[in-house]
Enzyme design. Sequence first.
Site, PDB file in Angstrom:
ATOM      1  N   HIS A  13      14.010  65.313  48.207  1.00  0.00           N
ATOM      2  CA  HIS A  13      13.371  64.009  48.378  1.00  0.00           C
ATOM      3  C   HIS A  13      13.775  62.980  47.323  1.00  0.00           C
ATOM      4  O   HIS A  13      13.476  61.798  47.482  1.00  0.00           O
ATOM      5  CB  HIS A  13      11.854  64.165  48.413  1.00  0.00           C
ATOM      6  CG  HIS A  13      11.377  64.854  49.656  1.00  0.00           C
ATOM      7  ND1 HIS A  13      11.375  66.221  49.771  1.00  0.00           N
ATOM      8  CD2 HIS A  13      10.941  64.360  50.844  1.00  0.00           C
ATOM      9  CE1 HIS A  13      10.942  66.551  50.979  1.00  0.00           C
ATOM     10  NE2 HIS A  13      10.666  65.443  51.646  1.00  0.00           N
ATOM     11  N   GLU A  39      21.796  70.404  54.103  1.00  0.00           N
ATOM     12  CA  GLU A  39      20.684  71.321  54.430  1.00  0.00           C
ATOM     13  C   GLU A  39      20.831  71.952  55.813  1.00  0.00           C
ATOM     14  O   GLU A  39      20.333  73.046  56.052  1.00  0.00           O
ATOM     15  CB  GLU A  39      19.344  70.587  54.321  1.00  0.00           C
ATOM     16  CG  GLU A  39      19.223  69.409  55.305  1.00  0.00           C
ATOM     17  CD  GLU A  39      17.913  68.660  55.203  1.00  0.00           C
ATOM     18  OE1 GLU A  39      17.051  69.016  54.374  1.00  0.00           O
ATOM     19  OE2 GLU A  39      17.738  67.690  55.979  1.00  0.00           O
ATOM     20  N   ASP A  67      19.784  59.569  56.478  1.00  0.00           N
ATOM     21  CA  ASP A  67      20.735  60.540  57.059  1.00  0.00           C
ATOM     22  C   ASP A  67      21.933  59.872  57.733  1.00  0.00           C
ATOM     23  O   ASP A  67      22.937  60.530  57.984  1.00  0.00           O
ATOM     24  CB  ASP A  67      20.029  61.412  58.112  1.00  0.00           C
ATOM     25  CG  ASP A  67      18.829  62.144  57.552  1.00  0.00           C
ATOM     26  OD1 ASP A  67      18.779  62.345  56.329  1.00  0.00           O
ATOM     27  OD2 ASP A  67      17.940  62.516  58.340  1.00  0.00           O
ATOM     28  N   GLY A  85       2.478  63.345  64.250  1.00  0.00           N
ATOM     29  CA  GLY A  85       1.569  62.641  65.150  1.00  0.00           C
ATOM     30  C   GLY A  85       2.217  61.582  65.996  1.00  0.00           C
ATOM     31  O   GLY A  85       1.774  60.431  66.036  1.00  0.00           O
ATOM     32  N   MET A 139      19.988  66.529  51.652  1.00  0.00           N
ATOM     33  CA  MET A 139      19.357  66.340  52.966  1.00  0.00           C
ATOM     34  C   MET A 139      20.376  65.825  53.986  1.00  0.00           C
ATOM     35  O   MET A 139      21.549  65.633  53.662  1.00  0.00           O
ATOM     36  CB  MET A 139      18.206  65.358  52.848  1.00  0.00           C
ATOM     37  CG  MET A 139      16.965  65.933  52.221  1.00  0.00           C
ATOM     38  SD  MET A 139      15.650  64.690  52.249  1.00  0.00           S
ATOM     39  CE  MET A 139      14.235  65.735  51.873  1.00  0.00           C
ATOM     40  N   THR A 162      17.331  55.289  58.212  1.00  0.00           N
ATOM     41  CA  THR A 162      17.338  56.696  57.817  1.00  0.00           C
ATOM     42  C   THR A 162      18.375  56.904  56.729  1.00  0.00           C
ATOM     43  O   THR A 162      19.484  56.348  56.801  1.00  0.00           O
ATOM     44  CB  THR A 162      17.643  57.677  58.972  1.00  0.00           C
ATOM     45  OG1 THR A 162      17.942  58.963  58.415  1.00  0.00           O
ATOM     46  CG2 THR A 162      18.813  57.262  59.830  1.00  0.00           C
TER      47      THR A 162
HETATM   48  O1  F6P Z   1      15.284  62.266  58.022  1.00  0.00           O
HETATM   49  C1  F6P Z   1      15.127  62.074  56.669  1.00  0.00           C
HETATM   50  C2  F6P Z   1      14.856  63.388  55.975  1.00  0.00           C
HETATM   51  O2  F6P Z   1      14.765  63.135  54.591  1.00  0.00           O
HETATM   52  C3  F6P Z   1      15.863  64.492  56.294  1.00  0.00           C
HETATM   53  O3  F6P Z   1      17.061  64.345  55.597  1.00  0.00           O
HETATM   54  C4  F6P Z   1      15.063  65.711  55.932  1.00  0.00           C
HETATM   55  O4  F6P Z   1      15.473  66.853  56.639  1.00  0.00           O
HETATM   56  C5  F6P Z   1      13.670  65.325  56.352  1.00  0.00           C
HETATM   57  O5  F6P Z   1      13.601  63.915  56.384  1.00  0.00           O
HETATM   58  C6  F6P Z   1      12.604  65.852  55.411  1.00  0.00           C
HETATM   59  O6  F6P Z   1      11.358  65.532  55.934  1.00  0.00           O
HETATM   60  P1  F6P Z   1      10.002  65.772  55.137  1.00  0.00           P
HETATM   61  O7  F6P Z   1       9.787  64.560  54.290  1.00  0.00           O
HETATM   62  O8  F6P Z   1       8.989  65.910  56.213  1.00  0.00           O
HETATM   63  O9  F6P Z   1      10.152  66.994  54.297  1.00  0.00           O
END
Ligand code: F6P
Length: 369
Positions: free
Chosen positions: A293, A244, A149, A84, A191, A147
């Site tokens: 996660h 990933e 990442d 959103g 991730m 982040t």
């Molecule tokens: O950007 C952070 C992150 O955890 C990425 O590493 C991963 O691809 C994405 O978010 C996962 O998102 P969601 O919580 O929507 O599954």
Amino acid sequence: MSSSIKRIAVNTGGGDAPGLNAVIQSVVIAAANRDWDCFGIRDGFNGILFPERYASGGVMRLTRDKVRGISHLGGTILGTTNKGNPLHFPITLPDGSIREVDRSDEILTYFATHEIDALVAIGGDGSLTIAHALHKKGLRVVGVPKTIDNDLDKTFTTFGFDTAVGFATECLDRLHSTAESHQRVMVVEVMGRYAGWIALHTGIAGNAHAILIPEIRFDLARVEAKIRQREADGRQYSIVLVAEGAQPTDGHRELLAPAEVGHSERLGGIGERIAHDLALSTGKETRVVVLGHLLRGGSPTAFDRLSALRFGAAAVRALDEGQSGVMVSLGLNGVDHVALEEVAGHMKAVPLGCDTLQTGRDLGICFGD
Ligand code: F6P
């Protein structure tokens, strides 16, 4: 310089990352110490766009009491969303089709009506792109880079990354002994979206034997050769760490779900794919661990907590100095600011010449190339 600020708002957008609550605490206290009122917007901008969803209000007053003792907690007390985007907000038409509309004016109107002078937007690339657009429309905004990442440009690091790498490294440490006991290949998926920072740092710190990152297209035959070479050297197990977003030489990326209106694609599945193929080609028992996660949870490390507290206070100082349209960033000489337009939409990939990658090569780690 006088900032003429009396009231500010703060929000958290995109995937959560350890350290968000520390930023919020720092913003609130630094603002209170300037006699500014601080308000927290719930779930990205949903607190403004959907006030009816929140019995106690979509925007909450954040006092010192509300943020006491939260800096070590994972998650975000404000909630977050990675769906959103207010600039491209998906709405369902009567015929069932979905169209995107720009709802950003509602946010500006809210700020004007409630006499909130500025926004501290804590988020990753998506949230900072929104922040940049709001700034261009006239809102005073300072961004804070978040982040796990670590893929945001113009900052040495983002908070959340150190915590993710620390946890993933501990997981790798634990996997060595079970992999060795069973003489297995363990494939670990982490991730990171389209950047390999988490995989690279974890893999080197945690002694992975192969690391596959999006920046280097991999040939699985190289990984197989590495496993065989280890066997020939008397080591019957191997740890393969895969990001990933890693891609084989044909460029195919494994997805859990394709992009849809209002949400980007969900990466994942490459670990299973590789484990399946390596089991066939090496004849070895292979197992997969997807950390997913788990990397976003838990208490921020001291490094992330400190970065987050420094970022939050720096964001308030930036507003106090009259700045807008900037992101606080971590440079080699401390916290600085960069223009949001230099950050929004610019992903920081692992540079192929960086010394961390070179370290991996010097240690004999296979990168699949
Ligand atoms: O950007 C952070 C992150 O955890 C990425 O590493 C991963 O691809 C994405 O978010 C996962 O998102 P969601 O919580 O929507 O599954």
